[in-house]
Write an enzyme that holds these catalytic residues in place. Structure first.
Site, PDB file in Angstrom:
ATOM      1  N   HIS A 129      29.468  40.597  41.368  1.00  0.00           N
ATOM      2  CA  HIS A 129      28.119  41.074  41.063  1.00  0.00           C
ATOM      3  C   HIS A 129      27.993  42.580  41.238  1.00  0.00           C
ATOM      4  CE1 HIS A 129      27.027  41.683  45.337  1.00  0.00           C
ATOM      5  NE2 HIS A 129      27.669  40.546  45.580  1.00  0.00           N
ATOM      6  N   CYS A 158      31.718  38.084  48.755  1.00  0.00           N
ATOM      7  CA  CYS A 158      31.594  38.308  47.316  1.00  0.00           C
ATOM      8  C   CYS A 158      32.283  39.608  46.897  1.00  0.00           C
ATOM      9  CB  CYS A 158      30.124  38.351  46.916  1.00  0.00           C
ATOM     10  SG  CYS A 158      29.274  36.766  47.080  1.00  0.00           S
TER      11      CYS A 158
END
Length: 215
Positions: free
Chosen positions: A168, A184
Site C-alpha cells: 500500500h 505490510c
C-alpha cells in the site's frame, strides 16, 4: 495548495495498517517536517497524490528498470524484505524496481500469495491484534491524505482468504527503506499508483527473506 492540504491532513497523528514503531514527534514539528517532504501533486481522484521530493531519499529507492535474474515469471511481484525492494518482473530478465518500507523485526511476513483485490484511496481499520496492542487506535479511518494506506492498496490473499497483509501507499515517505511497520509493504504513493496500474487481480506475490519465500 498541496502544502496547505498536507499540513492540515498531518495535524492528526499518523497511523498505519503497519504501525510505525517509533514514537511520533510533537504534532506541530511533525506537520512542518512532513510538508517539507512534498514538492507538488499528481492529479488523481478523489484526491491529488502528493509528490515526494526525491532529493530527500537515497537514490537507490527511486523507481527504475533493472536487470533481474530470479526464477519468477514476468508479471510476478517479488518483495525482498532484506533489500527493502519490490520487483515487478518483466520479460527479457528485467524488472521494475521500487523502494519500499517493510515490517519491523518479528513482524515481517514471508510467503507466496496473490493479489485478491485492489483498492483506490481505500479506507482503513486496525486488526484485532493492533487494537489489543494499542487500544486507542480509531475503529475506522476514511480515505484521505492522512489515511495510513495511502492512494492505493493491493490486498494479499491465500486460498481465497485475506491474510491481512497489504502492499500500500503511505503518508510517511521517510519510512521507505526502513523496517518500521507491523508487516505490510509500504510504497510511496506515486509508486503504488504506478504498480496498481500495471498488475491485475490474481497477480502472484512472492515475499522473501534471507533469499527464501517458502514458509
Amino acid at each position: 495548495m498541496i502544502r496547505r492540504l498536507i499540513l492540515g491532513a498531518l495535524l492528526s497523528a499518523s497511523l498505519s495498517a503497519c504501525q510505525t514503531a517509533q514514537q511520533p514527534a510533537p504534532v506541530e514539528a511533525a506537520a512542518i517536517e512532513d510538508a517539507a517532504w512534498y514538492i507538488g501533486s499528481m492529479p488523481d481522484k478523489p484526491f491529488d497524490v502528493p509528490l515526494v521530493d526525491r532529493r530527500r531519499m537515497d537514490a537507490k529507492y527511486a523507481r527504475q528498470t533493472v536487470s533481474y535474474e530470479g526464477p519468477e515469471r514476468p508479471g510476478s511481484i517479488v518483495v525482498d524484505i532484506d533489500q527493502r525492494m519490490l520487483y515487478l518482473v518483466q520479460p527479457d530478465k528485467k524488472a521494475i524496481r521500487y523502494g519500499v518500507g517493510v515490517g519491523k523485526q518479528g513482524f515481517s511476513w514471508k510467503g507466496v500469495a496473490s493479489v485478491g483485490r485492489k483498492g483506490v484511496w481505500p479506507s482503513w481499520s486496525p486488526t484485532k491484534t493492533m487494537k489489543s496492542i494499542k487500544p486507542d487506535l480509531p475503529v475506522h479511518r476514511e480515505a484521505g491524505l492522512d489515511n495510513p494506506l495511502g492512494a492505493r492498496a493491493l490486498y494479499l490473499y491465500q486460498d481465497g482468504r485475506d491474510i491481512l497483509f497489504r502492499i500500500h501507499g503511505t503518508n510517511e515517505p521517510w519510512s521507505i527503506g526502513e523496517q518500521l511497520s507491523s508487516g505490510c509493504v509500504r510504497m510511496l504513493n506515486e509508486d503504488v499508483v504506478d504498480l496498481y496500474e500495471r498488475v491485475p487481480v490474481g497477480t502472484t506475490v512472492y515475499v522473501k527473506r534471507n533469499g527464501r519465500y517458502r514458509v
